[in-house]
Design a protein around this motif. Structure first.
Motif, short mmCIF file in Angstrom:
data_model
loop_
_atom_site.label_atom_id
_atom_site.label_comp_id
_atom_site.label_asym_id
_atom_site.label_seq_id
_atom_site.Cartn_x
_atom_site.Cartn_y
_atom_site.Cartn_z
N LYS A 2 -43.19 -7.02 13.32
CA LYS A 2 -42.71 -5.65 13.24
C LYS A 2 -42.59 -5.03 14.63
N LYS A 3 -41.72 -4.03 14.71
CA LYS A 3 -41.46 -3.37 15.99
C LYS A 3 -42.74 -2.82 16.61
N ARG A 23 -45.94 5.27 31.68
CA ARG A 23 -46.36 6.58 31.19
C ARG A 23 -45.64 7.70 31.93
N LEU A 24 -45.53 7.56 33.24
CA LEU A 24 -44.85 8.58 34.03
C LEU A 24 -43.35 8.63 33.72
N LEU A 25 -42.73 7.48 33.60
CA LEU A 25 -41.29 7.44 33.38
C LEU A 25 -40.88 7.85 31.97
N LEU A 26 -41.66 7.45 31.00
CA LEU A 26 -41.23 7.64 29.61
C LEU A 26 -41.79 8.88 28.94
N CYS A 27 -42.90 9.37 29.38
CA CYS A 27 -43.58 10.44 28.64
C CYS A 27 -43.81 11.69 29.48
N GLN A 58 -51.48 4.15 26.62
CA GLN A 58 -50.88 3.17 25.71
C GLN A 58 -50.36 3.84 24.45
N LYS A 59 -51.14 4.74 23.89
CA LYS A 59 -50.71 5.45 22.68
C LYS A 59 -49.47 6.28 22.94
N ASP A 60 -49.44 6.99 24.07
CA ASP A 60 -48.28 7.81 24.40
C ASP A 60 -47.02 6.98 24.56
N VAL A 61 -47.14 5.86 25.29
CA VAL A 61 -45.98 5.00 25.53
C VAL A 61 -45.54 4.33 24.23
N LEU A 62 -46.50 3.88 23.43
CA LEU A 62 -46.17 3.27 22.13
C LEU A 62 -45.41 4.26 21.26
N LYS A 63 -45.90 5.47 21.19
CA LYS A 63 -45.25 6.51 20.39
C LYS A 63 -43.81 6.76 20.87
N LEU A 65 -41.82 4.72 22.69
CA LEU A 65 -40.96 3.56 22.47
C LEU A 65 -40.64 3.35 21.00
N PHE A 66 -41.61 3.57 20.14
CA PHE A 66 -41.38 3.39 18.71
C PHE A 66 -40.31 4.35 18.21
N ARG A 67 -40.35 5.58 18.68
CA ARG A 67 -39.35 6.58 18.26
C ARG A 67 -38.01 6.37 18.95
N TYR A 68 -38.04 6.01 20.20
CA TYR A 68 -36.81 5.89 20.99
C TYR A 68 -36.00 4.65 20.60
N LEU A 69 -36.69 3.54 20.38
CA LEU A 69 -36.02 2.29 20.04
C LEU A 69 -35.87 2.21 18.53
#
Length: 131
Positions: A2-3, A23-27, A58-63, A65-69
């Motif tokens: 799963k994604k 984290r800096l780039l994505l969130c 990790q949680k912030d980036v996961l959240k 990426l999960f929404r964006y992708l």
């Protein structure tokens, strides 16, 4: 796979510097956030890096990426390529670069042989507790 699991696997392979960069780039721009202050606080409270910061990043980036992708991925390689594409479109701000420099200084100070962590009396008492 799963994604969500693919993203978690990808993030688990990152070193601490890479995770902070993600984290800096994505969130950036989240409410109630001052990552530069958080990184500066590491000089006083270095345990925060291991006890909360890494997990939170990790949680912030996961959240994100999960929404964006939106699409599903057949393999980790497909996900890696998509993430690389997303990151290539982002740029660090001046504040992000300052934050990265502060973090690099913190890591260098932690690796220095002449730096000793001083624990408060409460921290020493907690260390002595047996569970």
């Amino acid at each position: 796979m799963k994604k969500r699991e693919l993203i978690k696997q990808h993030l688990s392979l990152l070193n601490i510097n890479e995770l902070l960069r993600y984290r800096l780039l994505l969130c950036s721009g989240e409410q109630n956030e001052d990552l530069e202050l958080d990184i500066s606080d590491l000089f006083k409270y270095p345990a925060r890096l291991e006890t909360s910061y890494v997990d939170n990043w990790q949680k912030d980036v996961l959240k994100f990426l999960f929404r964006y992708l939106e699409e599903e991925f057949e393999s980790p390689r497909q996900l890696d390529e998509k993430i690389a594409d997303v990151l290539s479109k982002k740029m660090f701000s001046e504040k992000d670069n300052r934050t990265l420099n502060i973090f690099e200084s913190f890591l260098a100070s932690m690796q220095s042989s002449n730096v000793v962590m001083i624990h408060s009396s409460l921290h020493r008492k907690l260390d002595k507790l047996n569970f």
